[in-house]
Write a protein that holds these residues in place. Structure first.
Motif, short mmCIF file in Angstrom:
data_model
loop_
_atom_site.label_atom_id
_atom_site.label_comp_id
_atom_site.label_asym_id
_atom_site.label_seq_id
_atom_site.Cartn_x
_atom_site.Cartn_y
_atom_site.Cartn_z
N LEU A 89 -3.91 -0.75 -4.88
CA LEU A 89 -3.97 -2.45 -4.25
C LEU A 89 -5.61 -2.38 -4.12
O LEU A 89 -6.71 -2.01 -3.48
N ASN A 113 1.02 -1.25 0.30
CA ASN A 113 0.02 0.28 -0.09
C ASN A 113 1.29 1.36 -0.29
O ASN A 113 0.56 1.93 0.33
N GLN A 143 -1.64 -5.73 -5.38
CA GLN A 143 -0.90 -4.42 -5.34
C GLN A 143 -0.26 -4.77 -7.03
O GLN A 143 0.44 -6.03 -6.85
N CYS A 199 -8.44 -12.03 -7.96
CA CYS A 199 -6.96 -11.47 -7.77
C CYS A 199 -6.14 -11.79 -8.66
O CYS A 199 -5.41 -11.23 -9.28
N TYR A 203 -5.96 -9.91 -1.53
CA TYR A 203 -5.47 -8.39 -1.98
C TYR A 203 -4.53 -8.38 -2.95
O TYR A 203 -3.48 -9.62 -3.44
N PHE A 255 -9.14 -4.99 -3.37
CA PHE A 255 -9.50 -6.40 -2.74
C PHE A 255 -10.70 -6.70 -3.18
O PHE A 255 -11.86 -5.96 -2.64
#
Length: 412
Positions: free
Chosen positions: A163, A157, A379, A234, A377, A165
């Protein structure tokens, strides 16, 4: 696709990062660089973009010739969902703030051509139009334990990163599975307290009340399916990272209660989801962000009968997968969608009886797992290739990464 799949790696070192010590110590000589609009939109579309009308589930002998009526949404997205329940929505944060990509129940905004292809630029614009901004500030997650795992504190982050989610409504997912069980002749019993659900005998004509499934099985089934949904979302984004040359990785090392808003620290409000605490539970139970993302459980509905009715309205009401006026992929979509059986009064009473017993007994729905769930998550960020050139043998990144800044951002 093959290069993206077999070239998938966690590539964490972004422009502006620093590893201050150890054998891989390195300090970036560059400032952080946020993703451009097209880069961001590609990642978001890959994680949770609407891809058109799904083909539904075709047949089940138990209630043929009616169309199987499991799905909760008429649209498909880039990731699979058990029986088409689609209970998750995609939240994300970047340098511009905190946002929600709302595609769960959105109708397709772009049509496929006669060969089944989607125009990419139009698709990206349509998905981007469904972004709802919730805050103008990046989500504050303190870069220290217990808010995130210690191995992520130096990189997760950070400025310049995106980011993403997905957040799953496990409460709704459990209602969908409760309906799925009932449609296939199963009820549940309270295996925690080792007792049947009172009043279930009234529904012998619908389910086998003498051989019910354990309540904890329903909970585990629902949480696991929701986990598969948010995880594959993801993963889809991670593959696109490799294809276009962005760095990043998928991980679960940020505390989900911190992100949702139940960290217990008023200085770390997260997304601000409301939550409850109870001496019977080991952890707080977030239930939703009012007006934004509300799980199908009290207090967002008056009781579990209201939750069942709202679930049925999502399926059979306007825009739902089994409303005859909802368009679809078939040559006679009205006839196909209209052939599904609705959830009649007796069926709704059966679901509500079981769900209300659980809520009254355990103080929450579902009983033993969270009502709202975050796990994975994703990123995405721009890589600092100098770090990889210094510490790694050739092949640590793909040609797409080597060419990305020049091709996408005009930086040599």
């Amino acid at each position: 696709m093959v290069d993206a799949l077999f070239g998938r790696r966690s590539r964490r070192f972004l422009l502006g990062a620093e590893i201050p010590d150890g054998p891989l110590a390195h300090r970036s000589a560059h400032e952080p660089l946020a993703l451009g609009e097209t880069e961001r939109d590609l990642i978001l579309a890959a994680v949770g973009g609407n891809t058109g009308w799904h083909h539904s589930i075709t047949r089940h002998e138990r209630y043929a010739p009616h169309l199987s009526n499991y799905p909760g949404s008429a649209s498909g997205r880039t990731f699979p969902s058990a029986a088409g329940f689609h209970t998750a929505e995609v939240f994300f944060t970047d340098d511009d703030g905190v946002h929600l990509l709302e595609t769960r129940d959105a109708p397709p905004a772009v049509d496929r051509d006669d060969e089944g292809r989607l125009p990419l630029r139009e698709l990206l614009r349509a998905n981007a139009a469904r972004v709802r901004t919730l805050s103008s500030e990046r989500l504050w997650i303190p870069p220290r334990e217990p808010y995130m795992e210690g191995h992520n504190t130096w990189v997760a982050n950070r400025p310049g990163s995106l980011l993403v989610f997905p957040v799953a409504d496990v409460a709704q997912h459990a209602i969908a599975n409760l309906a799925f069980f009932a449609q296939n002749g199963y009820a549940i019993y309270d295996d925690v307290h080792r007792r049947p659900i009172p009043g279930l005998e009234r529904f012998r004509s619908l389910v086998d009340v003498d051989d019910p499934l354990p309540l904890t099985f329903l909970d585990q089934y629902s949480l696991t399916e929701a986990t598969a949904e948010v995880s594959t979302a993801c993963y889809a984004g991670a593959l696109v990272q490799q294809a276009i040359g962005l760095g990043g990785w998928t991980f679960n090392g940020i505390d989900r209660l911190t992100v949702l808003g139940a960290s217990g620290d008023p200085e770390v409000p997260g997304l601000g989801f409301r939550y409850d605490e109870d001496e019977r539970w080991a952890l707080p139970n977030p239930t939703g962000l009012p007006g934004v993302f509300e799980a199908l459980t009290p207090p967002h509905v008056p009781d579990m009968r209201a939750a069942v009715d709202r679930f049925a309205e999502r399926k059979f009401g306007p825009g739902g997968p089994f409303h005859p006026d909802t368009p679809g992929p078939w040559k006679d979509s009205r006839r196909v969608r209209g052939s599904a059986q609705g959830h009649d009064e007796a069926f709704r009473e059966l679901l509500a009886l079981q769900a209300q017993y659980v809520y009254d007994t355990f103080g929450k729905w579902p009983a033993t797992v969270p009502s709202v769930w975050i796990l994975m998550y994703l990123q995405s960020h721009h890589l600092d290739l100098e770090y990889y050139d210094r510490h790694f043998a050739p092949g640590a990144y793909l040609p797409t990464h080597a060419e990305h800044l020049r091709r996408w951002d005009g930086i040599d």
